[in-house]
Design a protein around this motif. Sequence first.
Motif, short mmCIF file in Angstrom:
data_model
loop_
_atom_site.label_atom_id
_atom_site.label_comp_id
_atom_site.label_asym_id
_atom_site.label_seq_id
_atom_site.Cartn_x
_atom_site.Cartn_y
_atom_site.Cartn_z
N PRO A 51 -43.79 30.82 37.00
CA PRO A 51 -44.80 30.80 38.23
C PRO A 51 -44.83 30.84 39.50
CG PRO A 51 -43.47 29.16 37.39
CD PRO A 51 -42.92 30.03 36.63
N THR A 52 -45.69 30.44 40.14
CA THR A 52 -45.45 30.71 41.28
C THR A 52 -45.27 29.15 42.03
OG1 THR A 52 -47.79 32.64 42.16
CG2 THR A 52 -47.50 30.99 43.60
N ASN A 53 -44.54 29.12 43.23
CA ASN A 53 -44.16 28.22 44.27
C ASN A 53 -45.62 27.41 44.30
OD1 ASN A 53 -43.79 26.96 46.85
ND2 ASN A 53 -41.38 27.05 45.75
N LEU A 75 -55.26 36.02 37.18
CA LEU A 75 -55.01 37.02 36.19
C LEU A 75 -53.62 36.56 36.54
CD1 LEU A 75 -57.36 40.33 38.00
CD2 LEU A 75 -58.56 38.72 36.99
N GLY A 76 -53.98 36.62 34.74
CA GLY A 76 -52.32 36.26 34.18
C GLY A 76 -52.29 34.66 34.52
N ALA A 77 -53.09 33.95 34.21
CA ALA A 77 -53.17 32.46 34.63
C ALA A 77 -51.89 31.68 34.37
CB ALA A 77 -53.78 31.67 34.51
N ILE A 97 -57.74 33.52 33.35
CA ILE A 97 -57.55 34.10 32.47
C ILE A 97 -55.52 34.15 31.96
CG2 ILE A 97 -57.88 36.66 31.31
CD1 ILE A 97 -59.93 37.26 33.07
N GLU A 98 -55.25 33.97 30.77
CA GLU A 98 -54.14 34.27 30.30
C GLU A 98 -54.12 34.53 28.27
OE1 GLU A 98 -50.92 33.83 31.37
OE2 GLU A 98 -50.25 34.21 29.47
N TYR A 99 -52.99 35.86 28.29
CA TYR A 99 -53.20 36.61 27.36
C TYR A 99 -52.65 35.43 26.03
CZ TYR A 99 -52.95 39.94 23.85
OH TYR A 99 -52.82 40.61 22.73
C1 LIG Z 1 -45.48 35.81 36.53
S1 LIG Z 1 -46.88 35.39 35.57
C2 LIG Z 1 -48.05 34.49 36.22
C3 LIG Z 1 -49.08 33.55 36.05
C4 LIG Z 1 -49.36 32.19 37.33
N1 LIG Z 1 -50.46 33.14 37.51
C5 LIG Z 1 -48.37 31.80 38.56
O1 LIG Z 1 -48.80 32.34 39.30
O2 LIG Z 1 -48.10 30.43 38.07
C6 LIG Z 1 -47.65 36.27 34.75
C7 LIG Z 1 -48.73 35.18 33.90
O3 LIG Z 1 -49.51 36.83 33.25
C8 LIG Z 1 -49.87 36.77 31.55
N2 LIG Z 1 -49.92 38.20 31.26
C9 LIG Z 1 -49.09 39.10 31.11
N3 LIG Z 1 -50.04 40.13 30.39
C10 LIG Z 1 -51.38 39.71 30.79
C11 LIG Z 1 -52.54 40.05 30.42
N4 LIG Z 1 -52.52 41.60 29.80
N5 LIG Z 1 -53.67 39.39 30.30
C12 LIG Z 1 -53.88 38.05 30.51
N6 LIG Z 1 -52.84 37.86 31.08
C13 LIG Z 1 -50.94 38.27 30.81
C14 LIG Z 1 -48.05 36.52 31.23
O4 LIG Z 1 -48.33 34.83 29.87
C15 LIG Z 1 -48.02 35.33 32.48
O5 LIG Z 1 -48.34 33.69 32.13
#
Ligand SMILES: C[S@@+](CC[C@H](N)C(=O)[O-])C[C@H]1O[C@@H](n2cnc3c(N)ncnc32)[C@H](O)[C@@H]1O
Length: 286
Positions: A51-53, A75-77, A97-99
Amino acid sequence: MKFRVLASVTCLAVMLTANPVFAQSAESTKLGDEKYEPRVGQSGKDVIWVPTNDAVADAMLKAAKVKPTDLVYDLGAGDGKIAIAAAKNFGATAVGIEYNKDMAELAKRNTERAGVADKVKIINGDIFVEDFSKATVVTMYLLPDLNLKIRPTILKMAPGTRVVTNSFNMGDWEPDDTVGTGYAQGYFWVVPGNAAGKWSLKGMEGSQQPATLEITQRYQRVGGVLNIYGKSQPILGATLTGNRLKFSFTDHSNQSRIVEVTLNGNEFSGQVLENSPLYSITGTRN
Ligand SMILES: C[S@@+](CC[C@H](N)C(=O)[O-])C[C@H]1O[C@@H](n2cnc3c(N)ncnc32)[C@H](O)[C@@H]1O
């Protein structure tokens, strides 16, 4: 795939230890609930979850000048924190958007806990499949190669769309600004419009003085040559911010003048200024 996951883990793990300001520590964040407790570093489809700070999330949204009229896509929530912060602290509408299905469900519950479920939508999907073209602001905490993979899609978005990342850049597309200080930083871009080509100008010097402007462009970096009064001169200090093109030139009385125009497809319109507008001009791409 195995290597990719390993590389993701290694890369973000290195970042976590090297960059304590940008990563949220496990102790200081609310990671989950009774239904699902994610682990920092757990694998994701293309990148692990870290998670981001909180402070960095706010700094990223501030750098992107997020306002209530914005539609922010993260993107990647993850647990939804950036989308939630965009709604709660900046009044924006947001989509995450979260996978990972469990993570997406947790993020949805977090939007309710934060009291912003009416402003934040969580999509359980893949950032390489879902359409985020309507976003006015895009936020990302991914990996350098994923930023590059998604870059062509971002560059096709509406000029003026703001993009902000935690930690990773976008290769040779230089950022317009940085977020944070020292080695711990994020990056900010504005999607540039298309200014390249040869333009015929009308109205220069407030008359039908024929003039042409030839612009070269690489991402938001622009330069060019203005041909006016039968002479060529390089334009100076040219900037392209979304569809706003700005530069200066020297007029027939040797005065430096500022040109500010807005691109609209193969047309532009705007003004030549001294301190205040002197006259209006238009341009047509040949
Ligand atoms: C480094 S974390 C960042 C989470 C959030 N954005 C934050 O900054 O706190 C990356 C996130 O992307 C998700 N993820 C990875 N590949 C993905 C994809 N192709 N599409 C959607 N989400 C994805 C992961 O499950 C993870 O929750």
